[in-house]
Enzyme design. Structure first.
Site, PDB file in Angstrom:
ATOM      1  CG  ASP A 141     -25.298  53.635   5.412  1.00  0.00           C
ATOM      2  OD1 ASP A 141     -24.631  53.436   4.448  1.00  0.00           O
ATOM      3  OD2 ASP A 141     -24.806  54.468   6.033  1.00  0.00           O
ATOM      4  CE  LYS A 142     -28.875  44.721   8.814  1.00  0.00           C
ATOM      5  NZ  LYS A 142     -28.021  43.724   9.246  1.00  0.00           N
TER       6      LYS A 142
END
Length: 334
Positions: A141-142
């Site tokens: 994930d970012k």
């Protein structure tokens, strides 16, 4: 039906993005409709928009389809190229004949999008050469920091992809959670599915329609029942799996603004024994919502364990809370 072969540069990308790059722009809802109806096929079979495509496969599409305009590759600016090259030097871990390992910082997206100014995909374009086009073999994930592997060749990318698919790779994550899990060690086996609201989508536990998701965890250190450092091993790779599973057992990750759990202790004014209020912790200057989740290590079958050390900010957060990071972490789930 018309056919177009997937080139080497599209190996491992999503089908919907590949379609746009090869054929032209198409509204996402229409693209999804054409995939469901069979007007766009992958190797003669129906496929989802998120399906990964591989070099040599064929996209089959109806000649009745029309695309708005040909896809145009956006040129990376000189400023961005310099930024990416300097960033790569900072986050580089190691290089072998098969892969490069990097330590992605929190806040850097892996894939590009309309709202992403910087992302790993563009960085790869800047550091790759004509003879050596780097390929992502997995994603995080970012807002998650930590280890990413970049394959140097298609055969290596395929090998690593099969390792992940067959659950032969052991990935260890570290997370600061609040409150602590009830048990110091356990396995969370709960199916997950996507749910949609007016503003955004999120994953949730779904016993009827969800896909199986399994996560192991072990508490490494804790302060009373308020906060803990936890090691995690996602045996499956569902979207936001660790974050949803920890929320479900009411031990959400500190700084997770989407999967907050029941207590939201990290936003409360409860005092830790002999510590300041959790609400005063500076995860990032003036930002308490920085997700405290780090992809720490990957163990490759019949090979080595690759480690991405935690950031100085993560270390400072542990120190502030009185949590200690054990020296040996990568063999916890072996």
């Amino acid at each position: 039906m018309l056919n177009i072969k997937i080139p080497e540069k599209e190996h491992g990308t999503r089908l919907d993005r590949c379609v746009r790059r090869l054929l032209g722009q198409l509204n996402q809802s229409l693209l999804e409709k054409f995939l469901r109806s069979g007007m766009i096929l992958l190797d003669g079979k129906k496929a989802k928009s998120s399906t990964k495509v591989f070099y040599g496969q064929e996209i089959n599409y109806s000649q009745k389809l029309s695309f708005d305009k040909p896809y145009q590759v956006k040129k990376i600016s000189e400023y961005n190229e310099t930024y990416y090259k300097n960033l790569f030097k900072k986050i580089f871990i190691k290089e072998t004949s098969e892969y490069i390992a990097i330590n992605k910082p929190s806040g850097l997206a892996v894939q590009g999008g309309s709202k992403q100014k910087f992302h790993v995909d563009d960085m790869l374009k800047c550091i790759s050469t004509d003879d050596n086009s780097l390929k992502l073999v997995h994603r995080i994930d970012k807002d998650t920091s930590g280890l990413l592997l970049l394959a140097k060749e298609n055969k290596v990318a395929k090998k690593f992809t099969s390792f992940f698919k067959d659950r032969k790779i052991i990935k260890t994550y570290l997370a600061i959670v609040s409150p602590c899990p009830t048990d110091d060690r356990g396995t969370i086996d709960l199916p997950l599915s996507k749910s949609f609201t007016k503003d955004y989508q999120r994953m949730s536990v779904d016993q009827n329609m969800g896909k199986r998701a399994i996560s192991e965890y072990k508490v490494l250190d804790k302060v009373g029942s308020r906060v803990a450092l936890v090691a995690l091993f996602p045996k499956t790779g569902r979207t936001h799996q660790l974050r949803v599973h920890l929320e479900y057992i009411n031990a959400p990750i500190v700084g997770d603004n989407k999967y907050r759990g029941l207590s939201e202790v990290f936003m409360s004014s409860h005092n830790l024994p002999e510590h300041k209020k959790l609400s005063q912790i500076k995860w990032i200057p003036n930002n308490i919502k920085n997700l405290q989740l780090h992809a720490y290590s990957i163990r490759i079958p019949e090979s080595e364990t690759i480690i991405a050390e935690v950031s100085e900010d993560f270390k400072q957060n542990l120190k502030f809370l009185g949590l200690k990071l054990p020296k040996k972490l990568h063999d916890i789930f072996i």
